[in-house]
Design a protein around this motif. Structure first.
Motif, PDB file in Angstrom:
ATOM      1  N   SER A 202       0.831  -1.201   0.000  1.00 10.66           N
ATOM      2  CA  SER A 202       0.000   0.000   0.000  1.00 10.66           C
ATOM      3  C   SER A 202       0.868   1.255   0.000  1.00 10.66           C
ATOM      4  O   SER A 202       1.886   1.317   0.672  1.00 10.66           O
ATOM      5  N   ASN A 203       0.449   2.238  -0.799  1.00 13.28           N
ATOM      6  CA  ASN A 203       1.128   3.525  -0.887  1.00 13.28           C
ATOM      7  C   ASN A 203       2.439   3.472  -1.669  1.00 13.28           C
ATOM      8  O   ASN A 203       3.194   4.438  -1.685  1.00 13.28           O
ATOM      9  N   HIS A 204       2.726   2.326  -2.333  1.00  7.13           N
ATOM     10  CA  HIS A 204       3.930   2.209  -3.156  1.00  7.13           C
ATOM     11  C   HIS A 204       3.586   2.520  -4.610  1.00  7.13           C
ATOM     12  O   HIS A 204       2.543   2.095  -5.102  1.00  7.13           O
ATOM     13  N   PRO A 205       4.433   3.257  -5.331  1.00  2.67           N
ATOM     14  CA  PRO A 205       4.147   3.582  -6.726  1.00  2.67           C
ATOM     15  C   PRO A 205       4.310   2.375  -7.643  1.00  2.67           C
ATOM     16  O   PRO A 205       5.140   1.505  -7.404  1.00  2.67           O
ATOM     17  N   TRP A 206       3.493   2.339  -8.698  1.00  2.00           N
ATOM     18  CA  TRP A 206       3.603   1.283  -9.701  1.00  2.00           C
ATOM     19  C   TRP A 206       3.098   1.840 -11.023  1.00  2.00           C
ATOM     20  O   TRP A 206       2.476   2.899 -11.063  1.00  2.00           O
ATOM     21  N   ILE A 207       3.361   1.174 -12.129  1.00  4.10           N
ATOM     22  CA  ILE A 207       2.948   1.689 -13.434  1.00  4.10           C
ATOM     23  C   ILE A 207       1.757   0.900 -13.956  1.00  4.10           C
ATOM     24  O   ILE A 207       1.748  -0.327 -13.963  1.00  4.10           O
ATOM     25  N   MET A 208       0.731   1.631 -14.352  1.00  2.00           N
ATOM     26  CA  MET A 208      -0.510   1.045 -14.855  1.00  2.00           C
ATOM     27  C   MET A 208      -0.653   1.343 -16.344  1.00  2.00           C
ATOM     28  O   MET A 208      -0.193   2.380 -16.819  1.00  2.00           O
ATOM     29  N   ASN A 209      -1.280   0.439 -17.078  1.00  2.00           N
ATOM     30  CA  ASN A 209      -1.422   0.558 -18.537  1.00  2.00           C
ATOM     31  C   ASN A 209      -0.083   0.777 -19.225  1.00  2.00           C
ATOM     32  O   ASN A 209       0.050   1.655 -20.098  1.00  2.00           O
ATOM     33  N   PRO A 210       0.958   0.025 -18.841  1.00  2.00           N
ATOM     34  CA  PRO A 210       2.287   0.231 -19.436  1.00  2.00           C
ATOM     35  C   PRO A 210       2.290   0.030 -20.950  1.00  2.00           C
ATOM     36  O   PRO A 210       1.564  -0.815 -21.482  1.00  2.00           O
ATOM     37  N   GLY A 211       3.079   0.838 -21.634  1.00  2.00           N
ATOM     38  CA  GLY A 211       3.221   0.723 -23.079  1.00  2.00           C
ATOM     39  C   GLY A 211       2.095   1.346 -23.874  1.00  2.00           C
ATOM     40  O   GLY A 211       2.144   1.349 -25.109  1.00  2.00           O
ATOM     41  N   THR A 212       1.087   1.907 -23.212  1.00  2.00           N
ATOM     42  CA  THR A 212      -0.039   2.517 -23.919  1.00  2.00           C
ATOM     43  C   THR A 212      -0.007   4.033 -23.752  1.00  2.00           C
ATOM     44  O   THR A 212       0.781   4.574 -22.975  1.00  2.00           O
ATOM     45  N   HIS A 213      -0.903   4.702 -24.471  1.00  2.00           N
ATOM     46  CA  HIS A 213      -0.998   6.167 -24.368  1.00  2.00           C
ATOM     47  C   HIS A 213      -1.359   6.583 -22.947  1.00  2.00           C
ATOM     48  O   HIS A 213      -1.035   7.687 -22.516  1.00  2.00           O
ATOM     49  N   ARG A 214      -2.010   5.692 -22.231  1.00  2.00           N
ATOM     50  CA  ARG A 214      -2.504   6.020 -20.890  1.00  2.00           C
ATOM     51  C   ARG A 214      -1.591   5.479 -19.785  1.00  2.00           C
ATOM     52  O   ARG A 214      -1.992   5.388 -18.629  1.00  2.00           O
ATOM     53  N   ALA A 215      -0.364   5.155 -20.106  1.00  2.00           N
ATOM     54  CA  ALA A 215       0.575   4.671 -19.087  1.00  2.00           C
ATOM     55  C   ALA A 215       0.740   5.741 -18.013  1.00  2.00           C
ATOM     56  O   ALA A 215       0.922   6.922 -18.312  1.00  2.00           O
ATOM     57  N   HIS A 216       0.659   5.315 -16.759  1.00  2.00           N
ATOM     58  CA  HIS A 216       0.773   6.283 -15.671  1.00  2.00           C
ATOM     59  C   HIS A 216       1.249   5.619 -14.392  1.00  2.00           C
ATOM     60  O   HIS A 216       1.046   4.431 -14.176  1.00  2.00           O
ATOM     61  N   ILE A 217       1.900   6.420 -13.560  1.00  2.00           N
ATOM     62  CA  ILE A 217       2.343   5.962 -12.247  1.00  2.00           C
ATOM     63  C   ILE A 217       1.172   6.146 -11.287  1.00  2.00           C
ATOM     64  O   ILE A 217       0.577   7.223 -11.206  1.00  2.00           O
ATOM     65  N   MET A 218       0.839   5.085 -10.567  1.00  2.00           N
ATOM     66  CA  MET A 218      -0.236   5.131  -9.574  1.00  2.00           C
ATOM     67  C   MET A 218       0.366   5.208  -8.176  1.00  2.00           C
ATOM     68  O   MET A 218       1.281   4.465  -7.844  1.00  2.00           O
ATOM     69  N   ILE A 219      -0.162   6.107  -7.351  1.00  2.00           N
ATOM     70  CA  ILE A 219       0.225   6.196  -5.942  1.00  2.00           C
ATOM     71  C   ILE A 219      -1.073   6.266  -5.139  1.00  2.00           C
ATOM     72  O   ILE A 219      -1.744   7.297  -5.110  1.00  2.00           O
ATOM     73  N   SER A 220      -1.439   5.155  -4.499  1.00  2.00           N
ATOM     74  CA  SER A 220      -2.697   5.071  -3.765  1.00  2.00           C
ATOM     75  C   SER A 220      -2.451   5.245  -2.268  1.00  2.00           C
ATOM     76  O   SER A 220      -1.333   5.001  -1.784  1.00  2.00           O
ATOM     77  N   PRO A 221      -3.474   5.627  -1.514  1.00  2.00           N
ATOM     78  CA  PRO A 221      -3.294   5.845  -0.077  1.00  2.00           C
ATOM     79  C   PRO A 221      -3.225   4.545   0.704  1.00  2.00           C
ATOM     80  O   PRO A 221      -3.618   3.482   0.201  1.00  2.00           O
ATOM     81  N   LEU A 222      -2.714   4.616   1.919  1.00  2.00           N
ATOM     82  CA  LEU A 222      -2.792   3.480   2.830  1.00  2.00           C
ATOM     83  C   LEU A 222      -4.262   3.190   3.125  1.00  2.00           C
ATOM     84  O   LEU A 222      -5.098   4.089   3.092  1.00  2.00           O
ATOM     85  N   ALA A 223      -4.552   1.927   3.420  1.00  2.00           N
ATOM     86  CA  ALA A 223      -5.941   1.516   3.606  1.00  2.00           C
ATOM     87  C   ALA A 223      -6.653   2.305   4.695  1.00  2.00           C
ATOM     88  O   ALA A 223      -7.831   2.597   4.605  1.00  2.00           O
ATOM     89  N   ASP A 224      -5.934   2.685   5.768  1.00  2.00           N
ATOM     90  CA  ASP A 224      -6.552   3.387   6.882  1.00  2.00           C
ATOM     91  C   ASP A 224      -6.236   4.873   6.898  1.00  2.00           C
ATOM     92  O   ASP A 224      -6.436   5.555   7.896  1.00  2.00           O
ATOM     93  N   ALA A 225      -5.739   5.397   5.773  1.00  2.00           N
ATOM     94  CA  ALA A 225      -5.343   6.813   5.721  1.00  2.00           C
ATOM     95  C   ALA A 225      -6.560   7.685   5.484  1.00  2.00           C
ATOM     96  O   ALA A 225      -7.385   7.407   4.614  1.00  2.00           O
ATOM     97  N   ASN A 226      -6.675   8.762   6.241  1.00  2.00           N
ATOM     98  CA  ASN A 226      -7.734   9.746   6.052  1.00  2.00           C
ATOM     99  C   ASN A 226      -7.112  11.119   5.860  1.00  2.00           C
ATOM    100  O   ASN A 226      -6.234  11.520   6.605  1.00  2.00           O
ATOM    101  N   ASN A 227      -7.603  11.836   4.820  1.00  2.00           N
ATOM    102  CA  ASN A 227      -7.125  13.198   4.523  1.00  2.00           C
ATOM    103  C   ASN A 227      -5.611  13.247   4.406  1.00  2.00           C
ATOM    104  O   ASN A 227      -4.956  14.032   5.064  1.00  2.00           O
TER     105      ASN A 227
END
Length: 227
Positions: A202-227
């Protein structure tokens, strides 16, 4: 009888000592600490209200933007009448999409203005009734041909979202909302960035849709993170 009087006297003395101990402030606890604890209790009882006006839509929408940029970003989206409009003009590098009051939950997004052609094209195709897959394919072909601009590499999308629908009118924070970030790198891959194609944790960056026009780095919050 005399023995009973002695027992009652001792009991009274013990109760008096215990009462004194409960009210005594410990050496490392100042009176201000006690006051702060009381204040914290009051802070918990915030008055949360519905997002039920265009002003409230704007106030909560700009929370998706970096704090220093909230005053001057452009805000677009559905107003309370259900019309997609410019809710507020802006003159900095960010465009914010307000929450749709007709949908359950809460979701707003803030993105760099260079991404506007890509975002606007998506809205246009959706209005035409295209499915998510069709929109992905159409924008992909247009991006490859150079017809559609994908913005500057590294342009970021800030998402502020949650299941709550109430907000604090003083801070504009939405109940239980969290942040997620998307950094666009069109046609990037795991090999070109060194990022994994799935989050390590959780909260670690990764690459989504690799090799496509929409390739992007995702950074999601921790499961219990608020604000």
């Amino acid at each position: 009888m005399k023995y009973s009087i002695i027992i009652f006297s001792l009991a009274g003395l013990l109760m008096s000592c215990n009462s004194s101990e409960k009210t005594k402030i410990e050496p490392n606890e100042s009176p201000s600490t006690v006051t702060n604890n009381d204040a914290s209790s009051n802070d918990i009882e915030k008055e949360l209200i519905p997002i039920d006006s265009d002003e409230a839509l704007i106030a909560t929408a700009v929370m998706a933007a970096p704090k220093a940029s909230r005053d001057n970003c452009k805000v677009i989206g559905y107003n309370m009448a259900g019309e997609f409009v410019t809710l507020r003009e802006g003159n900095n590098e960010f465009i914010v999409i307000a929450d749709d009051p007709k949908k359950s939950g809460f979701s707003v997004a803030c993105y760099h203005k260079s991404l506007e052609p890509f975002m606007a094209r998506g809205r246009e195709l959706k209005a035409e009734g295209k499915t998510g897959t069709e929109i992905f394919d159409i924008r992909g072909e247009e991006a490859k041909s150079g017809k559609l601009s994908m913005g500057k590499p590294g342009s970021t999308l800030h998402i502020y979202y949650g299941s709550g629908e109430l907000y604090d009118p003083i801070t504009s924070l939405v109940e239980g909302a969290k942040y997620r970030y998307v950094v666009y790198l069109p046609f990037a891959t795991a090999e070109s960035t060194g990022l994994p194609e799935a989050p390590v944790a959780s909260n670690h960056p990764w690459i989504m849709n690799p090799g496509t026009h929409r390739a992007h780095i995702m950074i999601s919050p921790l499961a219990d993170a608020n604000n």
